[in-house]
Design an enzyme around this catalytic site. Structure first.
Site, short mmCIF file in Angstrom:
data_model
loop_
_atom_site.label_atom_id
_atom_site.label_comp_id
_atom_site.label_asym_id
_atom_site.label_seq_id
_atom_site.Cartn_x
_atom_site.Cartn_y
_atom_site.Cartn_z
N LYS A 101 0.81 -1.15 -0.12
CA LYS A 101 -0.11 0.01 -0.05
C LYS A 101 0.91 1.18 0.01
O LYS A 101 1.88 1.22 0.64
CB LYS A 101 -0.86 -0.04 1.41
CG LYS A 101 -1.94 1.18 1.33
CD LYS A 101 -3.11 0.78 0.74
CE LYS A 101 -3.89 2.01 0.42
NZ LYS A 101 -3.60 2.75 -0.97
N LYS A 125 5.26 3.90 8.48
CA LYS A 125 4.06 4.57 8.47
C LYS A 125 2.94 3.75 8.60
O LYS A 125 2.05 4.01 9.47
CB LYS A 125 4.06 5.53 7.35
CG LYS A 125 3.06 6.60 7.23
CD LYS A 125 2.81 7.27 6.01
CE LYS A 125 4.30 8.06 5.73
NZ LYS A 125 4.14 8.69 4.48
N LYS A 137 5.29 1.86 -3.21
CA LYS A 137 5.36 3.04 -3.88
C LYS A 137 5.67 2.87 -5.14
O LYS A 137 6.29 2.06 -5.68
CB LYS A 137 6.41 3.82 -3.18
CG LYS A 137 6.30 5.47 -3.33
CD LYS A 137 5.20 5.92 -2.23
CE LYS A 137 4.75 7.36 -2.65
NZ LYS A 137 3.86 8.04 -1.41
N ASP A 177 -0.08 10.58 -5.15
CA ASP A 177 1.12 11.19 -4.42
C ASP A 177 1.32 12.37 -5.33
O ASP A 177 0.28 12.98 -5.87
CB ASP A 177 2.29 10.38 -4.43
CG ASP A 177 3.34 10.94 -3.41
OD1 ASP A 177 3.05 10.86 -2.23
OD2 ASP A 177 4.20 11.37 -4.06
N ASN A 251 -2.11 19.34 -2.31
CA ASN A 251 -3.02 18.40 -1.23
C ASN A 251 -2.87 18.51 0.38
O ASN A 251 -3.82 19.00 0.93
CB ASN A 251 -3.39 17.02 -1.97
CG ASN A 251 -4.24 16.20 -0.90
OD1 ASN A 251 -3.68 15.51 -0.07
ND2 ASN A 251 -5.27 16.21 -1.27
P1 NAP Z 1 0.60 17.69 -4.70
O1 NAP Z 1 -0.78 17.99 -4.39
O2 NAP Z 1 1.25 17.47 -6.07
O3 NAP Z 1 1.35 19.30 -4.22
C1 NAP Z 1 2.71 19.39 -4.03
C2 NAP Z 1 3.07 20.70 -3.69
O4 NAP Z 1 4.51 20.71 -3.65
C3 NAP Z 1 2.72 21.79 -4.66
O5 NAP Z 1 2.58 22.77 -4.37
C4 NAP Z 1 4.11 21.81 -5.68
O6 NAP Z 1 4.35 22.87 -6.21
C5 NAP Z 1 5.03 21.77 -4.41
N1 NAP Z 1 6.31 21.24 -4.89
C6 NAP Z 1 6.73 20.00 -5.68
N2 NAP Z 1 7.91 20.11 -6.05
C7 NAP Z 1 8.51 20.97 -5.54
C8 NAP Z 1 9.84 21.56 -5.29
N3 NAP Z 1 10.96 20.74 -5.76
N4 NAP Z 1 10.02 22.57 -4.98
C9 NAP Z 1 9.16 23.35 -4.16
N5 NAP Z 1 7.66 23.08 -4.41
C10 NAP Z 1 7.50 21.86 -4.77
O7 NAP Z 1 1.31 16.63 -3.74
P2 NAP Z 1 0.80 16.45 -2.29
O8 NAP Z 1 0.08 15.11 -2.38
O9 NAP Z 1 0.40 17.37 -1.64
O10 NAP Z 1 2.34 15.79 -1.49
C11 NAP Z 1 3.16 16.62 -1.07
C12 NAP Z 1 4.16 15.81 0.05
O11 NAP Z 1 3.19 15.21 0.73
C13 NAP Z 1 5.00 14.60 -0.84
O12 NAP Z 1 6.08 14.67 -0.24
C14 NAP Z 1 4.21 13.48 -0.77
O13 NAP Z 1 4.84 12.36 -0.77
C15 NAP Z 1 3.69 13.64 0.89
N6 NAP Z 1 2.44 13.02 0.91
C16 NAP Z 1 1.33 13.05 0.41
C17 NAP Z 1 0.15 12.15 0.89
C18 NAP Z 1 -1.34 12.44 0.18
O14 NAP Z 1 -2.20 11.88 0.52
N7 NAP Z 1 -1.35 13.41 -0.75
C19 NAP Z 1 0.14 11.54 2.12
C20 NAP Z 1 1.48 11.39 2.63
C21 NAP Z 1 2.37 12.00 2.15
P3 NAP Z 1 3.88 23.07 -7.91
O15 NAP Z 1 2.27 23.24 -7.77
O16 NAP Z 1 4.53 24.31 -8.52
O17 NAP Z 1 4.32 21.82 -8.43
#
Ligand code: NAP
Length: 456
Positions: A101, A125, A137, A177, A251
């Site tokens: 998962k 986690k 992943k 993600d 997100n």
């Molecule tokens: P997301 O919706 O795609 O958002 C990512 C955000 O981070 C966007 O604002 C993006 O900016 C910014 N970003 C990406 N790469 C960057 C970089 N190199 N430098 C500066 N800003 C950057 O992704 P998310 O789902 O929120 O996930 C964010 C983090 O949380 C990741 O590490 C992910 O693995 C972790 N996470 C997510 C979840 C989940 O349920 N979604 C769960 C656990 C952990 P832009 O819009 O300009 O690309």
């Protein structure tokens, strides 16, 4: 005593050193993977020295080797009829405590090292959530930015055509993600269903009308803030009235902001890959609704916020120099360096909670620890998303759906339980070392299951 793969095991320090040297040699060039393993090994190796059953069974060596790694070609056509080739991946890391998962990431930076670090972390986690989920992943180096809806659909269908051979509701259940949200999950679920003629919960983060769970979208961000509230309550404090800085506006970041505002905190700054906005008056609910629409529906840039509201935009920088009480790195890995940590500490930060996976470098984490900053590691703080994915699997199997209130209550209970596990295993004099607590608590459950299975 068993012979370890990685050399000297006379003391925890020597073992850690030779273990890491061996791991680096065996997985050359995979820097993010090395970093994630080192962060865990620093806590787990001393623990294993006091619990030799894990040490003798080479559990850490086994937990750092994925069950299998699948890579494949993804070939698709853009709107002009040009053919493109991307690389698809799924790393099935460990299924000792449940089906694999973990999310799918679509981003040009995706490579095996990043997916192995994420899959490795996911073991701990998922274990902390208390739910029966193993770890995986996956993703692709495909860049969804600037693509039309039809191009996204064609890519997702091509990716799922191969991935569908390797997943199943009791085998491997991917989720979203970075770069994979509700739209991408829907296209992939539709393709899986078409190929298999089987309506099962093989992906999570689905639309509500076809098996998704309420609160899944909000769960990771809400969970980070619930965890933070638990940490602050533990020392007789709360989020209320705290100045908060968040990186990212995806997100995780957007829903962390929403919960902070709901609990009475003040959100001063948010960012995207173009830079950050600083709103001295604070981002209130109405401004946040604008941001949610801007970033999720219109797929715009955070800079546009300044055309609507009185705020400063700082291009190509992360927001860590903005003075705050609570910092929430919620964008991506290694986005908070030692220098950023120094800025935060000098400006009086009291707590850092990781919404993104491994956003802080090892040097930054050591700096927080040296300065007694409360530090919530990703594997504990952002586990709310996968926890609600686990509950989506439960609802799909039972063919029922819980209300928002029911799911939110379960999320709060799970985050409280993760906090309690960290406190139990992270006691360090008068303080709680949440990183150590999360690593050890996550490790024990998976390691015990692996021991029970014998040598496999
Ligand atoms: P997301 O919706 O795609 O958002 C990512 C955000 O981070 C966007 O604002 C993006 O900016 C910014 N970003 C990406 N790469 C960057 C970089 N190199 N430098 C500066 N800003 C950057 O992704 P998310 O789902 O929120 O996930 C964010 C983090 O949380 C990741 O590490 C992910 O693995 C972790 N996470 C997510 C979840 C989940 O349920 N979604 C769960 C656990 C952990 P832009 O819009 O300009 O690309």
């Amino acid at each position: 005593m068993a012979k370890h793969l990685y050399g000297d095991y006379s003391t925890p320090e020597k073992f850690l050193e030779s273990f890491m040297a061996g791991l680096e040699k065996r997985n050359p060039g995979e820097l993010e993977f090395h970093q994630a393993v080192k962060e865990v090994a620093e806590s787990v190796v001393p623990y294993m020295f006091n619990h030799k059953k894990y040490f003798d069974a080479l559990i850490l060596e086994r937990m750092t080797e994925p069950d299998r790694t699948i890579t494949f070609r993804v070939c698709w056509e853009d709107d002009l009829g040009n053919v493109h080739v991307n690389r698809g991946y799924r790393v099935q890391f460990n299924n000792a405590i449940g089906p694999y998962k973990g999310g799918l990431r679509f981003d040009p930076s995706v490579n095996l090292s990043i997916l192995k670090f994420l899959g490795f972390e996911q073991q701990f986690k998922n274990s902390l959530t208390t739910l029966p989920m193993g770890a995986g992943k996956g993703g692709s180096d495909f860049n969804p930015k600037g693509k039309s809806d039809r191009e996204i659909m064609r890519f997702c269908q091509a990716y799922m055509t191969e991935l569908s051979k390797h997943i199943g509701e009791n085998l491997d259940v991917p989720a979203g993600d970075i770069g994979v949200g509700a739209r991408e999950i829907s296209y992939m679920f539709g393709q899986y269903k078409r190929l298999n003629d089987n309506f099962v919960g093989v992906l999570t983060g689905k639309g509500i009308s076809f098996g998704g769970s309420l609160i899944r979208t909000e769960a990771t961000g809400y969970g980070v803030v619930y965890f933070t509230e638990n940490m602050l309550n533990h020392i007789g404090d709360s989020v209320k009235g705290k100045r908060c800085v968040i990186s990212g506006s995806g997100n995780v970041a957007l829903y962390a902001a929403k919960k902070i505002i709901e609990l009475g905190g003040q959100v001063l700054a948010m960012s995207d890959s173009g830079g950050y906005i600083y709103d001295e008056a604070g981002i209130d609910n109405q401004k946040l609704e604008y941001l949610i629409d801007l970033k999720t529906t219109r797929r715009g840039r955070i800079e546009e916020y300044c055309a609507e509201y009185d705020a400063k935009f700082v291009a190509n920088k992360r927001p860590w120099a903005v003075p705050c009480d609570l910092a929430f790195p919620c964008a991506t890995q290694n986005e908070l360096s030692f220098d950023d940590a120094t800025d935060l500490v000098n400006n009086g930060v009291m707590l850092v909670a990781e919404g993104a996976n491994m956003p802080s470098t090892i040097e930054a984490v050591h700096h927080f620890k040296a300065n007694n900053i409360l530090f919530a590691p990703a594997k504990a703080a952002n586990a709310g998303g996968v926890a609600i994915s686990g509950l989506e699997m439960t609802q799909n199997s039972m063919r029922i759906s819980w209300t928002s209130e029911e799911v939110d209550q379960k999320l709060q209970d799970i985050m409280r339980s993760i906090h309690a596990q960290c406190v139990k295993h992270g006691q360090n004099g008068k303080n709680i070392d949440y990183l150590k607590g999360a690593n050890i608590a996550g490790f024990i459950k998976v390691a015990d299951a692996m021991l029970a299975y014998g040598v496999i």
